[in-house]
Design a protein around this motif. Structure first.
Motif, short mmCIF file in Angstrom:
data_model
loop_
_atom_site.label_atom_id
_atom_site.label_comp_id
_atom_site.label_asym_id
_atom_site.label_seq_id
_atom_site.Cartn_x
_atom_site.Cartn_y
_atom_site.Cartn_z
N SER A 190 56.24 39.15 36.00
CA SER A 190 55.54 40.39 35.66
C SER A 190 54.33 40.50 36.56
O SER A 190 53.70 39.51 36.89
N LYS A 191 54.03 41.73 36.96
CA LYS A 191 52.86 41.97 37.81
C LYS A 191 51.81 42.68 36.97
O LYS A 191 52.05 43.73 36.39
N LEU A 192 50.64 42.05 36.89
CA LEU A 192 49.51 42.63 36.18
C LEU A 192 48.59 43.29 37.20
O LEU A 192 48.27 42.69 38.22
N ASN A 193 48.21 44.52 36.93
CA ASN A 193 47.30 45.26 37.81
C ASN A 193 46.01 45.51 37.06
O ASN A 193 46.01 46.14 36.01
N LEU A 194 44.91 45.01 37.61
CA LEU A 194 43.59 45.23 37.03
C LEU A 194 42.83 46.15 37.97
O LEU A 194 42.75 45.87 39.17
N PHE A 195 42.30 47.23 37.42
CA PHE A 195 41.64 48.23 38.24
C PHE A 195 40.24 48.50 37.70
O PHE A 195 40.02 48.48 36.50
N GLY A 196 39.33 48.78 38.62
CA GLY A 196 37.99 49.20 38.21
C GLY A 196 37.16 49.62 39.40
O GLY A 196 36.94 48.82 40.31
N GLN A 197 36.72 50.86 39.41
CA GLN A 197 35.84 51.35 40.46
C GLN A 197 34.57 50.52 40.53
O GLN A 197 34.00 50.33 41.60
N GLU A 198 34.14 49.99 39.38
CA GLU A 198 32.91 49.20 39.31
C GLU A 198 33.04 47.87 40.04
O GLU A 198 32.04 47.22 40.35
N MET A 199 34.28 47.45 40.30
CA MET A 199 34.51 46.17 40.99
C MET A 199 33.93 46.16 42.40
O MET A 199 33.52 45.12 42.89
N GLU A 200 33.93 47.32 43.03
CA GLU A 200 33.46 47.39 44.41
C GLU A 200 32.02 46.91 44.49
O GLU A 200 31.13 47.44 43.84
N GLY A 201 31.82 45.87 45.25
CA GLY A 201 30.49 45.31 45.43
C GLY A 201 30.05 44.35 44.33
O GLY A 201 28.96 43.80 44.38
N MET A 202 30.90 44.13 43.33
CA MET A 202 30.57 43.23 42.22
C MET A 202 31.12 41.84 42.52
O MET A 202 32.28 41.69 42.87
N CYS A 203 30.30 40.83 42.39
CA CYS A 203 30.71 39.45 42.66
C CYS A 203 31.36 38.83 41.43
O CYS A 203 30.94 39.08 40.30
N GLY A 204 32.37 38.00 41.67
CA GLY A 204 32.91 37.14 40.63
C GLY A 204 33.99 37.71 39.74
O GLY A 204 34.42 37.04 38.80
N VAL A 205 34.46 38.93 39.99
CA VAL A 205 35.47 39.51 39.09
C VAL A 205 36.77 38.72 39.17
O VAL A 205 37.33 38.33 38.14
N ALA A 206 37.27 38.46 40.36
CA ALA A 206 38.52 37.71 40.50
C ALA A 206 38.37 36.30 39.93
O ALA A 206 39.28 35.78 39.28
N ALA A 207 37.22 35.68 40.15
CA ALA A 207 36.98 34.35 39.60
C ALA A 207 37.03 34.37 38.08
O ALA A 207 37.63 33.49 37.45
N ARG A 208 36.44 35.40 37.49
CA ARG A 208 36.47 35.53 36.02
C ARG A 208 37.91 35.73 35.53
O ARG A 208 38.33 35.13 34.55
N VAL A 209 38.67 36.57 36.22
CA VAL A 209 40.07 36.82 35.85
C VAL A 209 40.86 35.52 35.88
O VAL A 209 41.58 35.19 34.94
N LEU A 210 40.72 34.76 36.96
CA LEU A 210 41.46 33.50 37.08
C LEU A 210 41.01 32.47 36.05
O LEU A 210 41.83 31.71 35.51
#
Length: 154
Positions: A92-112
């Protein structure tokens, strides 16, 4: 919240990987063009760091494209040595989207970290400035979605 505003899921996804594919000028394009010409809609295209003249090339596609992928493989592998392509389904492919992500540090790290805490393995990850795509085993889909929705207050 925390940069993610929407999570969606695509089921019945397959992963195609060419270990040690030629990395020369035009080689990667030739692989992708062959599948595109066959009508395979590819997503999550990822290339590893080159090792000399070779690199691993992976992409995802709907499992509905199984026959098209299998018909295309002989054109790409005929007369070539090296590891055989790896093809697997049940993802399954999960897609996480957020305009606020641009320029925000650590989002992918938090997801993982959230997925690790839920004991969900990630087979492949691709990102852009506003999107994170994750490939997980289909049996882990509900656990992953629940953990992510809780962690990101969605």
């Amino acid at each position: 919240m925390y940069g993610i505003s929407r999570i969606s899921c695509q089921q019945d996804v397959m992963l195609v990987t060419f270990p040690e594919a030629d990395q020369g000028a035009g080689s990667m394009a030739a692989f992708l063009t062959a599948f595109s010409d066959a009508g395979v809609n590819m997503d999550m295209i990822s290339q590893s760091i080159p090792k000399g003249a070779k690199a691993d090339l992976s992409f995802t596609t709907s499992y509905e494209n199984w026959a098209l992928v299998m018909q295309t493989l002989p054109r790409l592998t005929a007369g070539k040595s090296g590891p055989a392509p790896l093809i697997g389904g049940g993802y399954s492919k999960l897609n996480l989207f957020g305009q606020e992500m641009e320029g925000m540090c650590g989002v992918a790290a938090r997801v993982l970290a959230v997925l690790a805490g839920a004991k969900v393995g990630v087979e492949l990850i691709t990102t852009s400035s506003v999107d994170i795509s994750l490939l997980v085993a289909a049996e882990d889909e509900d656990t992953a979605l629940s953990a992510l929705r809780e962690a990101f207050s969605l």
